[in-house]
Design an enzyme around this catalytic site. Sequence first.
Site, PDB file in Angstrom:
ATOM      1  N   THR A 199      20.875  -9.030  20.966  1.00  0.00           N
ATOM      2  CA  THR A 199      21.244  -8.590  22.273  1.00  0.00           C
ATOM      3  C   THR A 199      22.233  -9.780  22.854  1.00  0.00           C
ATOM      4  O   THR A 199      22.040 -11.038  22.527  1.00  0.00           O
ATOM      5  CB  THR A 199      19.813  -8.626  22.820  1.00  0.00           C
ATOM      6  OG1 THR A 199      19.331  -7.361  22.610  1.00  0.00           O
ATOM      7  CG2 THR A 199      19.993  -8.537  24.468  1.00  0.00           C
ATOM      8  N   ASP A 230      13.289  -3.643  26.238  1.00  0.00           N
ATOM      9  CA  ASP A 230      13.172  -4.678  27.381  1.00  0.00           C
ATOM     10  C   ASP A 230      14.158  -5.024  28.144  1.00  0.00           C
ATOM     11  O   ASP A 230      14.205  -5.058  29.531  1.00  0.00           O
ATOM     12  CB  ASP A 230      12.370  -5.729  27.187  1.00  0.00           C
ATOM     13  CG  ASP A 230      13.143  -6.739  26.235  1.00  0.00           C
ATOM     14  OD1 ASP A 230      13.685  -6.204  25.119  1.00  0.00           O
ATOM     15  OD2 ASP A 230      13.657  -7.935  26.349  1.00  0.00           O
ATOM     16  N   THR A 250      15.961 -12.155  25.150  1.00  0.00           N
ATOM     17  CA  THR A 250      16.336 -11.515  23.632  1.00  0.00           C
ATOM     18  C   THR A 250      15.141 -11.415  22.839  1.00  0.00           C
ATOM     19  O   THR A 250      14.417 -12.555  22.722  1.00  0.00           O
ATOM     20  CB  THR A 250      17.498 -11.966  22.906  1.00  0.00           C
ATOM     21  OG1 THR A 250      17.467 -11.498  21.719  1.00  0.00           O
ATOM     22  CG2 THR A 250      17.346 -13.481  22.904  1.00  0.00           C
ATOM     23  N   GLY A 253      11.386  -6.227  21.928  1.00  0.00           N
ATOM     24  CA  GLY A 253      11.318  -5.639  23.251  1.00  0.00           C
ATOM     25  C   GLY A 253       9.974  -5.285  23.841  1.00  0.00           C
ATOM     26  O   GLY A 253       9.454  -5.445  25.144  1.00  0.00           O
TER      27      GLY A 253
END
Length: 334
Positions: A199, A230, A250, A253
Amino acid sequence: MAASLLLPLSAQANDKPFSIAIHGGAGTISKAKLSDEQQQAYRDKLKEAIDAGYKVLNDGGDSVTAVTTAINILEDSPLFNAGKGAVYTFDGGHELDASLMDGNTMNAGAVSGVKHIKNPIDLAKAVMDKSVHVMLSGQGAEEFALNQGFTLVPNQYFDTNARYQQLLDAKAKIYNQQQKGMDYQAAHQQLDDNYKFGTVGAVALDKSGNLAAGTSTGGMTAKRFGRIGDSPVIGAGNYAENGVCAVSATGHGEYFIRYHVAGDICARAKYGQKSLLQAADEVINQRLITAGGTGGVIAIDHLGNIATPFNTGGMYRATRKSGEPAQVMIWRDK
Ligand code: ASP
């Protein structure tokens, strides 16, 4: 009259510290598996993104623009799991999530499960600025994008060979474990962090003292279609509040949602009177580790202090404070 009130606003603002931090995902990031060329490519792209965000702030731009400017560069790079280069779902497609929060207004915008948006962070901004909602998902988000003048791209735009290989590897590993009697959930859980993360995100403090945070992702390799992580969830993967802090996360999630990671860090700083470093460290290196959640965050406070804790082997990241050169790091030591 106080001396500062006699100064033009621009001069007052210029004296204020500003800073920015970005990440390109946490993971195992084995030194042995990353060639010198690959390592340099990551460092160069992180440097380009942090410098672009820094320039916005240095020129007097706002923290929201600095955040989206840096994230756009990472989204357009195939190296990171956001925009071009997003991971594949189990079914072989791409579904992207992103969110943006403005700590000045406490406004936020997010999109989840979008399949045809080249830069999801820009759509998150449009949701924040141009809709009465905070999060739009899937088809509704893309319909809204069309209304706002976005051009949709084919889902194949996000394809890369490296991520496709990662999907095949992940599926083979899951299948092998299933052959040995493990159920799908447990087999998926056992995948190495490198299959899961990547991410991108940015947090910034501008010269006016405004904080902002943004996060953009393709999610986790081999995720079920429809799974939302998330990253688009305000308070979990992203949060910003003026006078307190801004956080972009990151990691795994499902843990970041349940442990309300970004919000918890800011709450510890705000109500617990903890320093940013201590608050971020408590959540990532104590609470999350005890829970079994892996990942990290970049966080910045109202004074421009930066914390970048992670409980994985590495986290692609870069930081830059006013008047200082950029620092680009992958592992704990370099
Ligand atoms: N947090 C992201 C998710 O669970 C993955 C990542 O950070 O790379 O979707």
